[in-house]
Design an enzyme around this catalytic site. Structure first.
Site, short mmCIF file in Angstrom:
data_model
loop_
_atom_site.label_atom_id
_atom_site.label_comp_id
_atom_site.label_asym_id
_atom_site.label_seq_id
_atom_site.Cartn_x
_atom_site.Cartn_y
_atom_site.Cartn_z
N GLU A 236 0.88 -1.16 0.00
CA GLU A 236 0.00 0.00 0.00
C GLU A 236 0.91 1.21 0.00
O GLU A 236 1.57 1.51 1.00
CB GLU A 236 -0.93 0.02 1.22
CG GLU A 236 -2.10 0.98 1.00
CD GLU A 236 -2.17 2.10 2.00
OE1 GLU A 236 -1.43 3.10 1.79
OE2 GLU A 236 -2.94 1.99 2.96
N CYS A 270 -2.27 8.46 3.70
CA CYS A 270 -2.16 7.97 2.32
C CYS A 270 -3.45 8.22 1.54
O CYS A 270 -3.41 8.60 0.37
CB CYS A 270 -1.82 6.48 2.31
SG CYS A 270 -0.21 6.09 3.03
#
Length: 464
Positions: A236, A270
Site C-alpha cells: 500500500e 495515504c
C-alpha cells in the site's frame, strides 16, 4: 533538523513539537536478528496448530488490553510523531474495534469452502503460510500495523514488525499489549533493524512473505526482494486522491468533509484528499468557503485538546513539503492561504495551506503532498473532472460529491482507484478492503480479502 538518527546501529526519536530527543534505540545485531527469526519460526509452528476458535479468542482479547493502556499508547504516538492527542486516542479505539470485529467474523472467512466439482467432492482450505514481515510507516503507528497484523495472525501466521525508526516506542508498546493477551512469545515482535538488513530478512527461509505500507521507492525495493526470493508481497503505497465536487453537490457538506479529509492527522494520510477537483460553476464559492474553514483550524501543541493541527512528524518531511509548495507557486498556482513555516516555532510545523488554480504538470498535482496542503483545480464538466482525477500515477482512493446517485455510480466505475467514496471521504473499516492500483500498490488489507492474502488456498479433492 532531522527527526531521527537512522544509522546502521540505532535510531533516536525526536519530538517534532519541541525538537527534543525522546528516546534512543539500538538496532538488533546479527546474533539478535537470528534469535528473533528463530523465535518467530518456533512460535509460528505452535500457533498454526492452534484452533481457529482459540486464535480468535486471543485476538479478541487484544481489544481490552488496548483500551486498558489507551492513554499511554495515545500519548506516546503524539510525542513521537505529533498526532493531535484526540486523534491518537481515536486510533487506539479503532484498533480495539478491529480486533473485536475480526475475532467475531474472521473464523467464518477462514472456514473450509465447498468447491462444486463434476466428480467426487472438493473443498478449499485457507491455511497459514509462515512468518510475515511487516514494514510499516510512522503516520498511524498503531492502526497501520494492526490492520495488517491482526488478520495475518488470526489466519495462523506470525508477524515481524519492522517499524519506522521514529516510532519504535509505539512498536514496543504494541508488542507488550499483544503478549499480555497470551499470544506465544515471539509470534509478534518488533524487529528493530536498519534499512539495509530488510533484504536479508525477506530472503530468510523462515519469512514467507512481506507487507509494506510506505513510499513508492520503498515498495519497489521490497517487492523486488520478495520477487527475487519467490515470496508474496502486498503493497500500500502513496496516493494523490481526487476529491471531486460537481455543480449539484451539497456545497457546505462537501466543504466540511473536504477540510477533514485533507487536514486530519496533519494531512499525513495515504488516503487523504489531496487534489480537489471542483466544477467551474461552483469553484469560486467552494474555494471561498473552503479557505475560510481551513483558516479556522487551530494549530499548536498536539497535546492540547483544542488544537486540530500539530507539527508534521519530521523536520525533513516538513521541509520537503515546503519545497513542493514553492515549486507549485513558481509554476503558476495561486497561494490562497498559508504556504509558510512559522518563524516563532521550534517544532516541525507547517501552516495549513490552500493552493488555487493547480493544473496537471504542477508539482502539487503530479506528486503526492504528504502534509497540510490542499490543491484546488477547476473542471469544466463531469468528463473533464474524471479525466483530471485519472491524470495521476497513483490510484489509491477518491471521493465524489453529487446529488445524482446513479451518475455517481457510473462515474465511480470510470475512476482508476482502489476505492470511491460518494458524498463522503476516504476512510478504512475492517468490513471493506483497502488498497490501490497503479503506483499506489497491489493486494488488499481488511475484510475477507485481507485475511486471505497470506494464506495457502489449498484444494482438497476426493474421488476425482
Amino acid at each position: 533538523m532531522s527527526s531521527n538518527l537512522n544509522h546502521s546501529t540505532g535510531a533516536s526519536a525526536i519530538n517534532p513539537t519541541t525538537g527534543e530527543t525522546i528516546e534512543s534505540f539500538t538496532f538488533l545485531d546479527g546474533r539478535q536478528q537470528e534469535a528473533a527469526l528463530a523465535a518467530a519460526g518456533y512460535a509460528y509452528e505452535q500457533w498454526r496448530m492452534t484452533g481457529i476458535a482459540a486464535r480468535a479468542k486471543l485476538v479478541g482479547g487484544i481489544a481490552a488490553e488496548l483500551r486498558r493502556d489507551a492513554e499511554r499508547l495515545a500519548r506516546t504516538m503524539t510525542l513521537e510523531m505529533g498526532k493531535p492527542i484526540a486523534q491518537s486516542r481515536a486510533e487506539v479505539e479503532k484498533c480495539a474495534r478491529l480486533c473485536e470485529w475480526y475475532a467475531e467474523n474472521g473464523p467464518a472467512m477462514l472456514r473450509d469452502e465447498t468447491a462444486p466439482v463434476a466428480t467426487g467432492s472438493a473443498y478449499v482450505s485457507y491455511l497459514p503460510v509462515g512468518v510475515i514481515l511487516g514494514v510499516m510507516p510512522w503516520n498511524f503507528p498503531l492502526w497501520q500495523v494492526m490492520r495488517g497484523a491482526v488478520p495475518i495472525l488470526l489466519a495462523g501466521n506470525g508477524f515481524l514488525l519492522k517499524h519506522a525508526p521514529n516510532v519504535l516506542r509505539s512498536a514496543h508498546n504494541l508488542v507488550a499489549v499483544l503478549e499480555a493477551t497470551g499470544l506465544p512469545k515471539g509470534l509478534f515482535q518488533s524487529f528493530d533493524v536498519a534499512q539495509e538488513h530488510v533484504a536479508a530478512a525477506i530472503a530468510d527461509k523462515r519469512v514467507a512473505g512481506v507487507t509494506l505500507t510506505g513510499s513508492v521507492r520503498a515498495g519497489a525495493a521490497v517487492a523486488s526482494e520478495a520477487a527475487r526470493n519467490i515470496k508474496k508481497s502486498v503493497l500500500e503505497l502513496g496516493g494523490s486522491d481526487p476529491f471531486i465536487v460537481l455543480a449539484d453537490a451539497d456545497l457546505d457538506r462537501a466543504v466540511a468533509a473536504g477540510v477533514e479529509a485533507r487536514f486530519q492527522n496533519v494531512g499525513q494520510v495515504c488516503i487523504a484528499a489531496k487534489r480537489f477537483i471542483v466544477q467551474d460553476s461552483i469553484y469560486d464559492e467552494f474555494t471561498e468557503k473552503f479557505v475560510a474553514r481551513v483558516a479556522a483550524l487551530k494549530v499548536g501543541d498536539p497535546l492540547d485538546e483544542d488544537n486540530y493541527i500539530g507539527p508534521m512528524a519530521r523536520y525533513d518531511l516538513r521541509d520537503e513539503l515546503a519545497g513542493q509548495v514553492v515549486q507549485t507557486l513558481e509554476q503558476g498556482a495561486k497561494l490562497l492561504l498559508g504556504g509558510s513555516i512559522p518563524k516563532d516555532s521550534r517544532g516541525a510545523f507547517y501552516s495549513p495551506t490552500v493552493l488555487g488554480d493547480v493544473k496537471p504538470g504542477m508539482v502539487a498535482f503530479d506528486q503526492e503532498t504528504f502534509g497540510p496542503v490542499a490543491a484546488l483545480t477547476r473542471a469544466t464538466d463531469v468528463a473533464h473532472a474524471v479525466a483530471l482525477a485519472n491524470h495521476s500515477a497513483f490510484g489509491l482512493s477518491g471521493a465524489l460529491w453529487t446529488d445524482d446517485k446513479q451518475m455517481a455510480r457510473d462515474v465511480a466505475r470510470r475512476l482508476e482507484t482502489g476505492g470511491v467514496f460518494i458524498n463522503g471521504f476516504s476512510g478504512s473499516d475492517p468490513r471493506v478492503p483497502i488498497g490501490g492500483v497503479k503506483l499506489s500498490g497491489y493486494g488488499r488489507e481488511l475484510s475477507h480479502f485481507g485475511i486471505r492474502e497470506f494464506t495457502n488456498a489449498q484444494i482438497v479433492w476426493t474421488d476425482r
